[in-house]
Design an enzyme around this catalytic site. Structure first.
Site, PDB file in Angstrom:
ATOM      1  N   ASN A  28       0.853  -1.194   0.000  1.00  0.00           N
ATOM      2  CA  ASN A  28       0.000   0.000   0.000  1.00  0.00           C
ATOM      3  C   ASN A  28       0.887   1.243   0.000  1.00  0.00           C
ATOM      4  O   ASN A  28       2.111   1.145   0.076  1.00  0.00           O
ATOM      5  CB  ASN A  28      -0.947  -0.019   1.201  1.00  0.00           C
ATOM      6  CG  ASN A  28      -0.192  -0.133   2.501  1.00  0.00           C
ATOM      7  OD1 ASN A  28       0.561   0.755   2.879  1.00  0.00           O
ATOM      8  ND2 ASN A  28      -0.372  -1.242   3.206  1.00  0.00           N
TER       9      ASN A  28
ATOM     10  N   ASP B 171      -4.391  -6.262   5.140  1.00  0.00           N
ATOM     11  CA  ASP B 171      -5.394  -7.130   5.761  1.00  0.00           C
ATOM     12  C   ASP B 171      -5.335  -8.545   5.193  1.00  0.00           C
ATOM     13  O   ASP B 171      -5.709  -9.505   5.864  1.00  0.00           O
ATOM     14  CB  ASP B 171      -6.794  -6.535   5.550  1.00  0.00           C
ATOM     15  CG  ASP B 171      -6.953  -5.254   6.360  1.00  0.00           C
ATOM     16  OD1 ASP B 171      -6.462  -5.230   7.503  1.00  0.00           O
ATOM     17  OD2 ASP B 171      -7.531  -4.272   5.846  1.00  0.00           O
TER      18      ASP B 171
ATOM     19  N   LYS C  75       9.243 -17.140 -10.464  1.00  0.00           N
ATOM     20  CA  LYS C  75       8.506 -16.028 -11.096  1.00  0.00           C
ATOM     21  C   LYS C  75       7.361 -16.613 -11.930  1.00  0.00           C
ATOM     22  O   LYS C  75       7.611 -17.379 -12.875  1.00  0.00           O
ATOM     23  CB  LYS C  75       9.468 -15.218 -11.981  1.00  0.00           C
ATOM     24  CG  LYS C  75       8.784 -14.048 -12.631  1.00  0.00           C
ATOM     25  CD  LYS C  75       9.710 -13.281 -13.566  1.00  0.00           C
ATOM     26  CE  LYS C  75       8.907 -12.219 -14.279  1.00  0.00           C
ATOM     27  NZ  LYS C  75       9.274 -12.036 -15.651  1.00  0.00           N
TER      28      LYS C  75
ATOM     29  N   PHE D 184      -3.739   2.797  15.285  1.00  0.00           N
ATOM     30  CA  PHE D 184      -4.092   3.876  14.373  1.00  0.00           C
ATOM     31  C   PHE D 184      -5.361   3.484  13.631  1.00  0.00           C
ATOM     32  O   PHE D 184      -5.599   2.304  13.384  1.00  0.00           O
ATOM     33  CB  PHE D 184      -2.960   4.140  13.369  1.00  0.00           C
ATOM     34  CG  PHE D 184      -2.035   5.226  13.827  1.00  0.00           C
ATOM     35  CD1 PHE D 184      -1.125   4.988  14.851  1.00  0.00           C
ATOM     36  CD2 PHE D 184      -2.073   6.491  13.252  1.00  0.00           C
ATOM     37  CE1 PHE D 184      -0.289   5.991  15.301  1.00  0.00           C
ATOM     38  CE2 PHE D 184      -1.232   7.505  13.684  1.00  0.00           C
ATOM     39  CZ  PHE D 184      -0.336   7.258  14.713  1.00  0.00           C
TER      40      PHE D 184
ATOM     41  N   LYS E  73     -13.890   0.842  16.399  1.00  0.00           N
ATOM     42  CA  LYS E  73     -12.599   0.122  16.332  1.00  0.00           C
ATOM     43  C   LYS E  73     -11.918  -0.007  17.690  1.00  0.00           C
ATOM     44  O   LYS E  73     -11.394  -1.061  18.018  1.00  0.00           O
ATOM     45  CB  LYS E  73     -11.677   0.814  15.329  1.00  0.00           C
ATOM     46  CG  LYS E  73     -10.504  -0.057  14.941  1.00  0.00           C
ATOM     47  CD  LYS E  73      -9.811   0.435  13.702  1.00  0.00           C
ATOM     48  CE  LYS E  73     -10.661   0.217  12.483  1.00  0.00           C
ATOM     49  NZ  LYS E  73     -10.031   0.719  11.261  1.00  0.00           N
TER      50      LYS E  73
ATOM     51  N   LYS F 243     -10.883  -3.646  18.969  1.00  0.00           N
ATOM     52  CA  LYS F 243      -9.479  -4.058  19.106  1.00  0.00           C
ATOM     53  C   LYS F 243      -9.080  -4.168  20.573  1.00  0.00           C
ATOM     54  O   LYS F 243      -8.207  -4.943  20.930  1.00  0.00           O
ATOM     55  CB  LYS F 243      -8.559  -3.044  18.416  1.00  0.00           C
ATOM     56  CG  LYS F 243      -8.856  -2.842  16.935  1.00  0.00           C
ATOM     57  CD  LYS F 243      -7.828  -3.486  16.068  1.00  0.00           C
ATOM     58  CE  LYS F 243      -8.056  -3.151  14.605  1.00  0.00           C
ATOM     59  NZ  LYS F 243      -7.150  -3.829  13.717  1.00  0.00           N
TER      60      LYS F 243
HETATM   61  O1  C5P Z   1      -8.335  -2.959  11.337  1.00  0.00           O
HETATM   62  P1  C5P Z   1      -7.648  -1.761  10.802  1.00  0.00           P
HETATM   63  O2  C5P Z   1      -6.649  -2.105   9.743  1.00  0.00           O
HETATM   64  O3  C5P Z   1      -8.530  -0.687  10.358  1.00  0.00           O
HETATM   65  O4  C5P Z   1      -6.877  -1.154  12.096  1.00  0.00           O
HETATM   66  C1  C5P Z   1      -5.785  -0.316  12.019  1.00  0.00           C
HETATM   67  C2  C5P Z   1      -4.865  -0.542  13.186  1.00  0.00           C
HETATM   68  O5  C5P Z   1      -4.654  -1.935  13.356  1.00  0.00           O
HETATM   69  C3  C5P Z   1      -3.495   0.046  12.970  1.00  0.00           C
HETATM   70  O6  C5P Z   1      -2.957   0.393  14.226  1.00  0.00           O
HETATM   71  C4  C5P Z   1      -2.722  -1.103  12.327  1.00  0.00           C
HETATM   72  O7  C5P Z   1      -1.322  -0.975  12.545  1.00  0.00           O
HETATM   73  C5  C5P Z   1      -3.315  -2.305  13.044  1.00  0.00           C
HETATM   74  N1  C5P Z   1      -3.409  -3.541  12.261  1.00  0.00           N
HETATM   75  C6  C5P Z   1      -2.779  -4.673  12.719  1.00  0.00           C
HETATM   76  N2  C5P Z   1      -2.879  -5.865  12.021  1.00  0.00           N
HETATM   77  C7  C5P Z   1      -3.613  -5.912  10.904  1.00  0.00           C
HETATM   78  C8  C5P Z   1      -4.286  -4.792  10.430  1.00  0.00           C
HETATM   79  C9  C5P Z   1      -4.154  -3.610  11.130  1.00  0.00           C
HETATM   80  O8  C5P Z   1      -2.113  -4.612  13.745  1.00  0.00           O
HETATM   81  N3  C5P Z   1      -3.699  -7.062  10.259  1.00  0.00           N
END
Ligand code: C5P
Length: 410
Positions: A208, A274, A284, A338, A352, A356
């Site tokens: 990304n 994600d 390759k 974040f 969130k 989390k």
């Molecule tokens: O779930 P989302 O991606 O929106 O959440 C963002 C937060 O979760 C950020 O702090 C990111 O570093 C963390 N994150 C993580 N593991 C993932 C996806 C996001 O720790 N697989």
């Protein structure tokens, strides 16, 4: 901010030395105590009498002063709160980077254990010289604050990069460093940054646009505030604190979990993908005849969530009375996540933080072009587990980082 502060100015032998007379006055106007040390060559460009009058102090040039009982380089280093070397020639930069102390100025630097600002100024060819650049990188890694020279018309007649940066920039950096509150001293802070890189085959990946700038700013500020810092990042960076380079979300999870037990604060500023490819080809992949191909993706672990679950388990264990065993319970770290959203920012952020289970969530709106991804600026809201919300208005990522730590530890 500068009143009563002890500023030691180091002047080396470059034409920009004359500009430092004004810098001394800028500090003096704010009631700072200024002392000056010069290399012998600096006195070809500016006189000792001028510097003495402006600083209202003796000017040090000789390393061995037989009238002083104290070694001069030690007393200069002890007395000052900060050292500013401007202009810094390629010669003096080379000496400092290699631990050479053959005059008073370089000996003071060698004995100095507080912040040092270095403002190089030289001919553009000298600035671009690969050994000079190597020395600059060494100094950056060692924690010196380098004020990049500016481009323009140079005193030697050339046009290019090498002019001393503006005195205002040097002044502002001095104020910034002298006003840092060491609230993180004795704490270990772990920060993740950058977008994770999820391999598809040996040459292709999914990632990304995250620049890693917010995470790097947090790490820089934590370091300046006295923390023991580990930056776990997907980017190539050279820093004066610990850096662990990772690629994928799985690598990042391993690296963060290794630090969990010893850390006081973990900030997940990384843009973790994600999903990742379910199968990574170890060759390759060939272009196929078909116009479409599919890559099967599977979910990556949620690092932030699993850290919060670890913390939750620790809290339960302590609650059940594991301390009866006479073992000091592990002090769980503060966990910060974040939340980068392009719509309904605050609504999603509140959902969130509950989902989390982190202590703080930093919410930022990535739909805005002037802040967030790749920008040097940000504007965020700091949401706490208990529901408080602190809005931090648009500022540089370093300023935002400072305010985030003040919100958590202030
Ligand atoms: O779930 P989302 O991606 O929106 O959440 C963002 C937060 O979760 C950020 O702090 C990111 O570093 C963390 N994150 C993580 N593991 C993932 C996806 C996001 O720790 N697989």
């Amino acid at each position: 901010m500068l009143s009563g502060k002890n500023i030691l100015i180091g002047i080396t032998g470059g034409i920009a030395a004359y500009k430092i007379c004004e810098l001394i006055r800028m500090y003096k106007r704010m009631n700072a105590n200024v002392r000056v040390v010069c290399t012998p060559n600096a006195l070809n460009f500016v006189t000792k009498l001028t510097l003495q009058n402006l600083s209202q102090n003796d000017v040090g040039v000789e390393e061995f002063n037989i009238e002083q009982y104290k070694p001069e380089h030690i007393s200069y280093a002890d007395e000052a709160d900060i050292m500013v070397i401007a202009p810094a020639t390629a010669n003096t930069i080379g000496k400092i980077a290699n631990g050479i102390c053959d005059n008073l100025l370089t000996s003071v630097v060698c004995a100095f254990n507080k912040p040092i600002i270095i403002a190089p100024a030289m001919n553009c060819g000298m600035w671009e010289n690969e050994f000079v650049q190597e020395n600059i990188m060494k100094l950056v890694n060692a924690g010196f604050y380098i004020m990049e020279p500016e481009s323009g018309f140079l005193a030697c007649g050339y046009e290019g990069k090498g002019r001393l940066c503006s005195l205002d920039k040097i002044y502002d950096k001095t104020v910034e460093l002298l006003s840092v509150n060491k609230i993180l001293s004795g704490k270990k802070v772990v920060i993740t940054s950058g977008g994770t890189i999820e391999a598809i085959d040996t040459v292709r990946y999914i990632s990304n646009y995250s620049s890693g700038k917010m995470g790097a700013a947090l790490a820089d500020v934590a370091y300046e505030m006295g923390a023991d810092v580990i930056l776990i990042t997907t980017k190539d960076v050279q820093k004066p604190y610990g850096v662990v380079k990772v690629k994928s979300a799985i690598d990042m999870k391993d690296a963060v979990e290794r630090e969990y037990d010893s850390s006081d604060c973990i900030i997940m500023a990384a843009a973790v993908a994600d999903y990742r490819a379910k199968n990574i080809a170890d060759y390759k992949m060939k272009k196929s005849e078909s116009n479409e191909i599919s890559i099967e993706l599977i979910k990556n672990p949620d690092i932030l969530k699993s850290l919060c679950e670890m913390k939750q388990k620790e809290a339960v264990a302590v609650g059940k009375g594991s301390s009866v065993l006479n073992i000091e319970p592990h002090k769980s770290p503060v966990i910060v996540g974040f939340c980068a959203e392009s719509e309904n920012l605050m609504e999603n952020a509140k959902i969130k933080i509950a989902k989390k289970g982190c202590d703080y969530l930093i919410a930022n709106d990535i739909s805005r072009k002037d802040i967030g991804f790749s920008s040097d600026y940000n504007e965020v809201s700091v949401i706490s587990k208990s529901g408080t919300i602190k809005n931090l208005s648009k500022a540089t990522k370093k300023e935002i980082a400072k305010q985030i730590f003040e919100e958590i530890y202030g």
